[in-house]
Design a protein around this motif. Sequence first.
Motif, short mmCIF file in Angstrom:
data_model
loop_
_atom_site.label_atom_id
_atom_site.label_comp_id
_atom_site.label_asym_id
_atom_site.label_seq_id
_atom_site.Cartn_x
_atom_site.Cartn_y
_atom_site.Cartn_z
N ALA A 371 -1.07 -12.19 2.06
CA ALA A 371 -2.04 -11.47 1.22
C ALA A 371 -1.43 -10.13 0.81
N LEU A 372 -2.15 -9.42 -0.05
CA LEU A 372 -1.76 -8.07 -0.45
C LEU A 372 -2.71 -7.06 0.18
N HIS A 373 -2.36 -5.79 0.06
CA HIS A 373 -3.18 -4.71 0.61
C HIS A 373 -3.60 -3.75 -0.51
N THR A 380 7.66 3.51 4.00
CA THR A 380 7.99 2.25 4.70
C THR A 380 7.70 1.00 3.87
N GLY A 381 6.83 1.14 2.86
CA GLY A 381 6.42 -0.01 2.08
C GLY A 381 5.32 -0.82 2.74
N LYS A 382 4.95 -0.48 3.95
CA LYS A 382 3.98 -1.26 4.73
C LYS A 382 2.56 -0.75 4.49
N SER A 383 1.58 -1.55 4.93
CA SER A 383 0.17 -1.17 4.80
C SER A 383 -0.67 -1.93 5.80
N ASN A 384 -1.71 -1.27 6.27
CA ASN A 384 -2.70 -1.92 7.13
C ASN A 384 -4.11 -1.74 6.59
N ILE A 385 -4.22 -1.31 5.33
CA ILE A 385 -5.54 -1.03 4.79
C ILE A 385 -5.90 -1.98 3.65
#
Length: 409
Positions: A371-373, A380-385
């Motif tokens: 999925a996308l965020h 970092t390019g990362k996401s948790n939201i």
Amino acid sequence: MKKMLELHSELKEFIKENWKKSLKTPTGYLKYRFIDPAAGYNGQLWDWDSFFCATALFDVYEDIGDYIEGCVLNFLEYIREDGSVPYVIYSVDNSKSSVLPMFNIKERTAECDFNSIKPLLAQMVMLAYRKKKDKVFVKSVYPKLIKHIEHWENTQKKKGLFVWRSLRGSGTDNHPAIYGRPLNSSAGVELNCFMYMELSAMAEIALICGDNEAKKAYECKRDELADLINRHMWDPIDGMYYHLDMLSNKLPSARQEVIWDVPLKFRMWTCFVPMFAGIAPKEYAERMVKDHLLSKEEFWSDFGIRTMAKNEPAYNTAETGNPSNWQGPIWIVSNYIIFRGLLNYGYIDEATKLCENLLTNLCRDIKENGALHEYYNPETGKSNIGFGFMNWNALAGLMVPEILSETQA
């Protein structure tokens, strides 16, 4: 280019398979078909979300025109006598379970801090028209669109420029030039650029409706607004467009009038929107791109464009909601707007690199998480939201075709 085409193919397939979930049938207060952002926003209709998502899906789903028309009709269903339109409508009353009130029926007063719908409604009508060529629909909503424009002109205009009432409905929630400031105190760069484009759309709609005098009037207002943006919002020292503080006035006991501009100097993604609207002089665009956008100490990241310059004191990458964080994280909508601005001014190589960076990160997210965020950390390019957020993320699917269109023209 081969790598980018492969990434585009992966993302496009994901869009086709997943975005249909955001196309919703009438339910509750939403009496017509609509487009929602998914994730935690299921069953909600938001203004610029639905406009940019519809733009992204224009060639993906054959029946998207019906949903675009439905979004317009849902918004106009709740137009108030003063011409204001809610910027978000919930399908159900969740005022008891949410920190946000039920915007679709909340009374609007002079003290109310909610903005009317952003000046994108006429543009949404024209988007639907380009898909369906339905003149009957355009003519049916034209009177209410006139009231929508008049509301902004009558209540949110100072010294010829349009001001945000507050952060509520501004889109860029915690923009330091808006967040925490008094009501009606900030003229927004992006707001005025969106209004410039909205007036262009109103001129087109007036022509479709046979209202030639109105067409000329809207074009005149549009051109005057572009001139004001370039004369007052451009800062020649920094080489950026800035929001303006609109609170300065002559002291009651003094003689000197305040004839100077007071820029709110925050280097944000909004500074580049005049390139998206196509109203920035070429030399202004060149300075913004070379001095600011391409700087890794400011906006450029290996994963996309930061929403705030990295060397701004307020820069942060926290994952927050109410307000959502626009003080650094990478949002796809702001990246697309800047991307489109780069193409508008012939910066094809820079737009191509931005596209590659974004697609690489989005496809990585899909492979790792399925999925996308909602937005991404530029370090970092990362996401948790906002897991599963779709919405305007689909704009990334437009980038490769638009690059090819420019290079093959």
